[in-house]
Design a protein around this motif. Structure first.
Motif, PDB file in Angstrom:
ATOM      1  N   ARG A  25      50.563  38.692  49.508  1.00  0.00           N
ATOM      2  CA  ARG A  25      51.927  38.921  49.643  1.00  0.00           C
ATOM      3  C   ARG A  25      52.332  39.642  50.936  1.00  0.00           C
ATOM      4  NH1 ARG A  25      56.628  40.176  44.907  1.00  0.00           N
ATOM      5  NH2 ARG A  25      58.331  40.163  46.572  1.00  0.00           N
ATOM      6  N   ASN A  26      53.262  39.373  51.427  1.00  0.00           N
ATOM      7  CA  ASN A  26      53.807  40.168  52.757  1.00  0.00           C
ATOM      8  C   ASN A  26      55.340  40.446  52.414  1.00  0.00           C
ATOM      9  OD1 ASN A  26      53.972  41.200  55.320  1.00  0.00           O
ATOM     10  ND2 ASN A  26      54.114  39.168  56.447  1.00  0.00           N
ATOM     11  N   GLY A  27      55.300  41.633  51.928  1.00  0.00           N
ATOM     12  CA  GLY A  27      56.791  42.266  51.478  1.00  0.00           C
ATOM     13  C   GLY A  27      57.419  40.973  50.952  1.00  0.00           C
ATOM     14  N   ARG A  28      58.769  41.009  51.496  1.00  0.00           N
ATOM     15  CA  ARG A  28      59.720  40.018  50.907  1.00  0.00           C
ATOM     16  C   ARG A  28      59.619  38.789  51.656  1.00  0.00           C
ATOM     17  NH1 ARG A  28      64.857  41.366  52.123  1.00  0.00           N
ATOM     18  NH2 ARG A  28      64.124  42.762  53.718  1.00  0.00           N
ATOM     19  N   GLY A  29      58.804  38.617  52.598  1.00  0.00           N
ATOM     20  CA  GLY A  29      58.931  37.550  53.621  1.00  0.00           C
ATOM     21  C   GLY A  29      57.904  36.271  53.134  1.00  0.00           C
ATOM     22  N   PHE A  30      56.815  36.506  52.458  1.00  0.00           N
ATOM     23  CA  PHE A  30      55.889  35.553  52.304  1.00  0.00           C
ATOM     24  C   PHE A  30      54.914  35.695  51.348  1.00  0.00           C
ATOM     25  CE2 PHE A  30      52.106  33.057  53.441  1.00  0.00           C
ATOM     26  CZ  PHE A  30      52.602  31.744  53.363  1.00  0.00           C
ATOM     27  N   ALA A  31      54.451  34.731  50.333  1.00  0.00           N
ATOM     28  CA  ALA A  31      53.509  34.858  49.418  1.00  0.00           C
ATOM     29  C   ALA A  31      52.603  33.712  49.406  1.00  0.00           C
ATOM     30  CB  ALA A  31      54.065  35.319  48.199  1.00  0.00           C
ATOM     31  N   ILE A  32      51.406  33.928  49.224  1.00  0.00           N
ATOM     32  CA  ILE A  32      50.477  32.716  48.761  1.00  0.00           C
ATOM     33  C   ILE A  32      49.959  32.744  47.163  1.00  0.00           C
ATOM     34  CG2 ILE A  32      48.255  31.713  49.358  1.00  0.00           C
ATOM     35  CD1 ILE A  32      48.494  32.886  52.131  1.00  0.00           C
ATOM     36  N   VAL A  33      49.979  31.707  46.616  1.00  0.00           N
ATOM     37  CA  VAL A  33      49.631  31.779  45.050  1.00  0.00           C
ATOM     38  C   VAL A  33      48.460  30.671  45.401  1.00  0.00           C
ATOM     39  CG1 VAL A  33      51.663  32.364  44.092  1.00  0.00           C
ATOM     40  CG2 VAL A  33      51.175  29.900  44.463  1.00  0.00           C
ATOM     41  N   ALA A  34      47.302  30.784  44.623  1.00  0.00           N
ATOM     42  CA  ALA A  34      46.139  29.835  44.404  1.00  0.00           C
ATOM     43  C   ALA A  34      45.837  29.638  43.249  1.00  0.00           C
ATOM     44  CB  ALA A  34      45.062  30.746  45.383  1.00  0.00           C
ATOM     45  N   ARG A  35      45.355  28.269  43.091  1.00  0.00           N
ATOM     46  CA  ARG A  35      44.557  27.792  41.672  1.00  0.00           C
ATOM     47  C   ARG A  35      43.519  27.009  42.216  1.00  0.00           C
ATOM     48  NH1 ARG A  35      47.125  25.406  36.300  1.00  0.00           N
ATOM     49  NH2 ARG A  35      45.220  24.753  35.313  1.00  0.00           N
ATOM     50  N   ASP A  36      42.006  27.500  41.958  1.00  0.00           N
ATOM     51  CA  ASP A  36      40.850  26.876  42.236  1.00  0.00           C
ATOM     52  C   ASP A  36      40.980  26.715  43.698  1.00  0.00           C
ATOM     53  OD1 ASP A  36      40.228  26.476  39.570  1.00  0.00           O
ATOM     54  OD2 ASP A  36      41.608  24.761  39.387  1.00  0.00           O
ATOM     55  N   ALA A  37      40.869  25.559  44.421  1.00  0.00           N
ATOM     56  CA  ALA A  37      40.779  25.524  45.828  1.00  0.00           C
ATOM     57  C   ALA A  37      42.026  25.237  46.534  1.00  0.00           C
ATOM     58  CB  ALA A  37      39.853  24.705  46.473  1.00  0.00           C
ATOM     59  N   VAL A  38      43.302  25.209  45.758  1.00  0.00           N
ATOM     60  CA  VAL A  38      44.480  24.898  46.209  1.00  0.00           C
ATOM     61  C   VAL A  38      45.304  26.297  46.415  1.00  0.00           C
ATOM     62  CG1 VAL A  38      46.647  23.624  45.883  1.00  0.00           C
ATOM     63  CG2 VAL A  38      44.499  22.653  45.346  1.00  0.00           C
ATOM     64  N   GLU A  39      45.675  26.141  47.605  1.00  0.00           N
ATOM     65  CA  GLU A  39      46.760  27.120  47.913  1.00  0.00           C
ATOM     66  C   GLU A  39      48.177  26.714  48.406  1.00  0.00           C
ATOM     67  OE1 GLU A  39      44.576  30.840  50.067  1.00  0.00           O
ATOM     68  OE2 GLU A  39      44.770  29.144  51.487  1.00  0.00           O
ATOM     69  N   LEU A  40      49.226  27.463  47.709  1.00  0.00           N
ATOM     70  CA  LEU A  40      50.679  27.021  48.270  1.00  0.00           C
ATOM     71  C   LEU A  40      51.407  28.313  48.617  1.00  0.00           C
ATOM     72  CD1 LEU A  40      51.811  25.202  44.939  1.00  0.00           C
ATOM     73  CD2 LEU A  40      51.100  24.491  47.266  1.00  0.00           C
ATOM     74  N   GLY A  41      51.777  28.317  49.894  1.00  0.00           N
ATOM     75  CA  GLY A  41      52.653  29.388  50.555  1.00  0.00           C
ATOM     76  C   GLY A  41      54.215  29.278  49.995  1.00  0.00           C
ATOM     77  N   LEU A  42      54.449  30.375  49.600  1.00  0.00           N
ATOM     78  CA  LEU A  42      56.109  30.492  49.130  1.00  0.00           C
ATOM     79  C   LEU A  42      56.889  31.506  50.090  1.00  0.00           C
ATOM     80  CD1 LEU A  42      55.360  31.383  45.367  1.00  0.00           C
ATOM     81  CD2 LEU A  42      55.778  29.156  46.511  1.00  0.00           C
ATOM     82  N   ALA A  43      57.824  30.786  50.501  1.00  0.00           N
ATOM     83  CA  ALA A  43      58.707  31.525  51.832  1.00  0.00           C
ATOM     84  C   ALA A  43      60.079  31.425  51.274  1.00  0.00           C
ATOM     85  CB  ALA A  43      58.523  30.684  52.969  1.00  0.00           C
TER      86      ALA A  43
END
Length: 127
Positions: A44-62
């Motif tokens: 997580r980068n403050g209020r600007g970006f986060a990454i969630v992961a499950r197994d080998a998959v990552e999703l960026g949340l912006a």
């Protein structure tokens, strides 16, 4: 000293992809992906970006407002093994599914969910 050229470099090999999904509220989105879909917050980068992961998959949340991208316009296709169990888990949690679980003519068993902003995640497993 020897010059490095493109011919002497190893061929590039992609190892993963991380779709970025525009969301209206980062905290709410993290909660949905972690608490409902079973992902883990990995960055997580403050209020600007986060990454969630499950197994080998990552999703960026912006956050849409932070980045000027409309919320709910993200799409991702995630291939997995064990689609029936995942579908049953999400159905039991009441996750909206605009595309029901079915075997498509192109030999993939698929279903699609929508997150609270309307971003679509399509899950597929070869049959």
């Amino acid at each position: 000293m020897e010059e490095c050229t493109a011919m002497s470099l190893p061929a590039p090999r992609f190892t993963s992809a991380m779709p970025n999904l525009p969301v209206s509220d980062l905290d709410e989105a993290i909660g949905f992906y972690v608490d409902v879909l079973g992902f883990a917050l990995s960055f997580r980068n403050g209020r600007g970006f986060a990454i969630v992961a499950r197994d080998a998959v990552e999703l960026g949340l912006a956050p849409a407002a932070f980045h000027g991208i409309p919320a709910g316009h993200g799409r991702a296709y995630l291939k997995l093994v064990g689609i029936d169990a995942l579908h049953a888990d999400f159905a039991a949690k009441g996750v909206p599914m605009p595309h029901p679980l079915k075997v498509e003519e192109y030999e993939m068993k698929e279903f699609m969910i929508a997150d609270p902003d309307g971003n679509l995640l399509n899950f597929g497993e070869p049959v």
